[in-house]
Design a protein around this motif. Structure first.
Motif, PDB file in Angstrom:
ATOM      1  N   TRP A 448       0.832  -1.205   0.000  1.00 34.17           N
ATOM      2  CA  TRP A 448       0.000   0.000   0.000  1.00 34.17           C
ATOM      3  C   TRP A 448       0.868   1.258   0.000  1.00 34.17           C
ATOM      4  N   ILE A 452       0.951   4.222  -2.864  1.00 34.70           N
ATOM      5  CA  ILE A 452       0.804   5.656  -2.574  1.00 34.70           C
ATOM      6  C   ILE A 452       1.964   6.447  -3.181  1.00 34.70           C
ATOM      7  N   ILE A 455       1.337   6.755  -6.850  1.00 34.37           N
ATOM      8  CA  ILE A 455       0.273   7.728  -7.096  1.00 34.37           C
ATOM      9  C   ILE A 455       0.796   9.156  -6.989  1.00 34.37           C
ATOM     10  N   LYS A 461      -2.362  12.307  -6.624  1.00 34.62           N
ATOM     11  CA  LYS A 461      -2.745  12.299  -5.212  1.00 34.62           C
ATOM     12  C   LYS A 461      -4.100  12.964  -4.999  1.00 34.62           C
ATOM     13  N   TYR A 464      -6.750  10.574  -6.055  1.00 32.53           N
ATOM     14  CA  TYR A 464      -6.852   9.504  -5.061  1.00 32.53           C
ATOM     15  C   TYR A 464      -7.583   9.994  -3.806  1.00 32.53           C
ATOM     16  N   ASP A 465      -7.243  11.183  -3.337  1.00 32.36           N
ATOM     17  CA  ASP A 465      -7.905  11.733  -2.146  1.00 32.36           C
ATOM     18  C   ASP A 465      -9.392  11.930  -2.398  1.00 32.36           C
ATOM     19  N   ARG A 468     -11.127   8.539  -2.257  1.00 32.72           N
ATOM     20  CA  ARG A 468     -11.113   7.840  -0.977  1.00 32.72           C
ATOM     21  C   ARG A 468     -11.776   8.619   0.152  1.00 32.72           C
TER      22      ARG A 468
END
Length: 758
Positions: A448, A452, A455, A461, A464-465, A468
């Motif tokens: 993981w 990250i 990413i 990022k 992704y934020d 999530r």
């Protein structure tokens, strides 16, 4: 010789590449006409990305197919796999690609910037017509499909011309020019003063008497008395169309007269919150369609005539092709041609139905809406577009995907005018999930961490934020009503330009200075007046989260929560942080160094949380048996709080337990822009107030309205193509209520009268 691409695949491509790409182009047109309207109904990144991909591929596929057809004709020996008797049908396919380059009615521009490229599309119109004409000319004089080919040339040129003109009219510079009134020099000041001076020189008693514009309020007041309540959806569309024609200049920062302000202000002060929301939703839909679709070009008498001609020549081409002897043509090519012809007719028919069943048609044929049968049909159709508010907390539990019926899903997918959701971001939750783990890491944890890093390396990022950490909540009737009532009360005070500007510039201080709060909130003023807007937003967001979490503690003092003020405060708090962090373009005018403050605050929070055990200490969650015995309001609160883990609750408790007698800046300096522990001090001050949620909800409305009023107008317009935002509704509502700097609300042209004598 070893070939990278197997010979049989290359031969297949050489034989069928034109057919493949022209059918691919038709498929993209079908996807766009059906799916493009979905982008105003959802903020889902994946859906918008798919529509964007289809939008870009559509032009590329059509241009590439024209090139392939031209390349085939340059090979008269047939080496490219094309017998000479197929050249006629290839030439017949070229004008179909002009139709496809014209694009569907539902999307001309993907973003506002595309409208600025109208000149490029105009040049593309000329070059593509020329290319298709060259392809057609090479098939003469023996082309037995020349008649349907010419007919399709007419239709294709019309379609491409419609798109180019739509882009030209939606270009913001042209949009502004089209709304500018003729230059107005005002009354003849020089002539009047010459007469005044001559009378004075003659020693005559002379003075100038100013006569204002007559009846400046009578018509507006009479109109407002007639519309105290909206009868149905047809009436809402009518009012929205009227206000759209008046206030569409907001998009390009035009100013408005006191008459327009007075008319709009009276109307929105008379109607209820639901009626106001419906009118604004329709008005924003008009703005979206003007900027991103062909509606302006098509929805006129000339547009209807041209569209009828276009549709007729395609039908004529179909009938002509059907009557021609097709001996010598490949069966597959004939079937593809029928597919293209029926596809073109089908797409135009779908566009016609969309045009008929649109808000524009309802507004244009208003005089026929007095016929009860027509009005009933129009209201029934418009009911599918009207927002279905989520159930109120005191009525039943919130909606879940399982509780939504099939008809509601159809409405959401095909008819709603905007996403009807708010996206939210929780600072404490984000910091807890992002903090480094202190326990031993297993293989999955290492993988993981590697993911990250990848990413972040590729600059994903933020995406992704968003996927999530960002959640969404439905826009509730209680939330909108609270915002509407707050702004309407302020509008009643905004009778002069100075007051209107002060209200628009308020970001919490207007409420804190109110007589109802002044005695209790003296210590809070520095958190809105002495700090930047982005800093104030971060402070109040973290403080709101701390108060919300700690108020669920059984040992906490009872607190007043009138009209769901606590839920409203929490929703607006998370929504505003989402805008600050995830929508920086919308907050660019007021954000300051908001991104830096957020990152520094997160770093300090992660550092604080990573060194502490937060597994215990949280209150136990309500069991299902207990929840069933609670009142509906309490059950809903329990469901909301069940989402907060014991770790989350313990983290908030630990933050409030920190001694903050000395201000953080006196200990740490000002290099770090973190506001974490300053927010803890604010939360402690707020927790001393028994009616804190009522105060906080009103402060959040001011923070929201400040951002709405200072966000650039074209940014609001750009967001309409991405599902829309509540802040855009607030922006337009503020303009309608006369709160802002867009109005010249002093007297207009006064008539000066020269009086001679006493």
């Amino acid at each position: 010789m070893v070939y990278i691409i197997p010979r049989k695949f290359k031969k297949f491509y050489d034989t069928w590449n034109v057919q493949t790409f022209i059918l691919f182009s038709l498929s993209l047109q079908t996807i766009l006409i059906l799916c493009a309207p979905s982008r105003k109904r959802t903020g889902n990144v994946i859906v918008i990305w798919l529509i964007w991909s289809a939008y870009l591929l559509a032009d590329w596929a059509a241009n590439f197919a024209v090139g392939l057809i031209s390349n085939r004709q340059d090979d008269p020996s047939g080496k490219a796999g094309v017998p000479e008797d197929r050249y006629d049908i290839l030439a017949f396919w070229a004008p179909f690609l002009l139709l496809h380059l014209g694009g569907p009615d539902t999307i001309t521009a993907f973003a506002l910037e595309d409208n600025a490229l109208w000149l490029r599309h105009f040049v593309g119109l000329a070059t593509q017509v020329a290319a298709a004409f060259i392809v057609f000319g090479q098939s003469l004089p023996v082309n037995k499909l020349w008649v349907p080919t010419v007919l399709l040339f007419i239709a294709g040129t019309i379609k491409y011309g419609e798109r180019t003109r739509a882009l030209y009219l939606a270009n913001l510079n042209k949009f502004r020019d089209s709304m500018l009134k003729p230059p107005d020099p005002g009354p003849n000041y020089a002539k009047l003063m010459e007469e005044y001076a001559s009378k004075k020189e003659a020693k005559l008693p002379t003075h100038i008497e100013m006569i204002g514009e007559p009846n400046k309020e009578s018509k507006a007041e009479l109109f407002a008395e007639e519309v105290t309540k909206l009868e149905d959806a047809v009436e809402a569309v009518g009012h929205a169309y009227r206000f759209f024609n008046i206030f569409k200049g907001l998009i390009v920062d035009l100013i408005f007269s006191f008459r327009e302000r007075h008319d709009s202000r009276l109307f929105f002060q008379k109607i209820n919150s639901e009626g106001a929301f419906e009118v604004i939703a329709v008005e924003l839909n008009f703005i979206y369609e003007v900027l991103y679709t062909k509606v302006v070009v098509v929805h006129s008498i000339l547009g209807f005539v041209v569209r009828f001609i276009s549709w007729s020549v395609v039908v004529a081409a179909l009938l002509t092709f059907y009557s021609i002897d097709k001996k010598g043509f490949h069966k597959i090519d004939v079937r593809i041609t029928y597919t293209l012809l029926f596809g073109a007719i089908g797409l135009d028919t779908i566009a016609l139905f969309m045009l008929i069943f649109s808000d524009w048609t309802v507004a244009s044929v208003k005089k026929y809406m007095d016929i009860s049968f027509i009005r009933h049909i129009a209201n029934y159709y418009l009911s599918f577009k009207t927002i279905n508010w989520p159930p109120q907390a005191h009525q039943q539990s919130p909606q879940t995907p399982e509780s939504i019926n099939c008809l509601e899903w159809v409405r959401r997918i095909l008819f709603r005018r905007w996403s009807e959701y708010l996206y939210t971001l929780d600072f404490i939750e984000y910091s807890l999930k992002e903090r480094p783990k202190t326990t031993s890491l297993n293989v999955c944890d290492y993988l993981w961490c590697v993911l990250i890093c990848v990413i972040e390396t590729f600059g994903l990022k933020d995406f992704y934020d968003r996927m999530r950490y960002v959640s969404k909540k439905p826009c509730t009737k209680e939330l909108w009503k609270f915002i509407f009532e707050q702004l309407k009360e302020k509008s009643k005070l905004a009778d002069d330009p100075e007051t209107a500007k002060r209200i628009c510039a308020a970001r919490g201080d207007w409420i804190l200075q109110d007589s109802n709060w002044n005695s209790d909130s003296t210590n809070l003023m520095s958190y809105v007046v002495d700090v930047d807007y982005d800093q104030s937003l971060m402070l109040w967001h973290i403080a709101t989260e701390l108060c919300d979490t700690m108020d669920d503690n059984k040992n906490s003092q009872p607190v007043n929560n009138p009209d769901g003020s606590r839920e409203i405060s929490k929703t607006l708090s998370d929504y505003m942080l989402y805008l600050l962090v995830m929508q920086p373009t919308m907050m660019s005018a007021v954000a300051g160094i908001g991104q830096i403050r957020f990152r520094d605050s997160c770093a300090e929070a992660k550092k604080f949380f990573s060194g502490r055990d937060l597994k215990g200490g949280g209150p136990k969650e309500t069991s299902k048996t207990q929840e069933q015995t609670q009142e509906p309001m309490e059950a809903r609160k329990a469901q909301e709080q069940a989402r907060k883990t014991p770790e989350h609750k313990e983290a908030c408790r630990r933050l409030l337990d920190i001694n903050t007698d000395v201000p953080p800046v006196a200990v740490k300096g000002d290099r770090s822009k973190s506001v974490l522990f300053d927010a803890c001090i604010l939360a402690k001050e707020l927790r001393k107030l028994p009616n804190r949620w009522e105060l906080m909800s009103q402060v959040w409305v001011e923070l929201l309205s400040y951002a709405a009023g200072h966000c650039r107008a074209n940014t609001h317009a750009a967001q309409l193509s991405k599902g829309g935002e509540l802040i855009t509704f607030v922006w337009l509502l503020m303009a309608h209520l006369g709160i802002g700097e867009q109005f010249q609300i002093n007297e207009g042209h006064a008539r000066a009268k020269l009086i001679v004598g006493k």
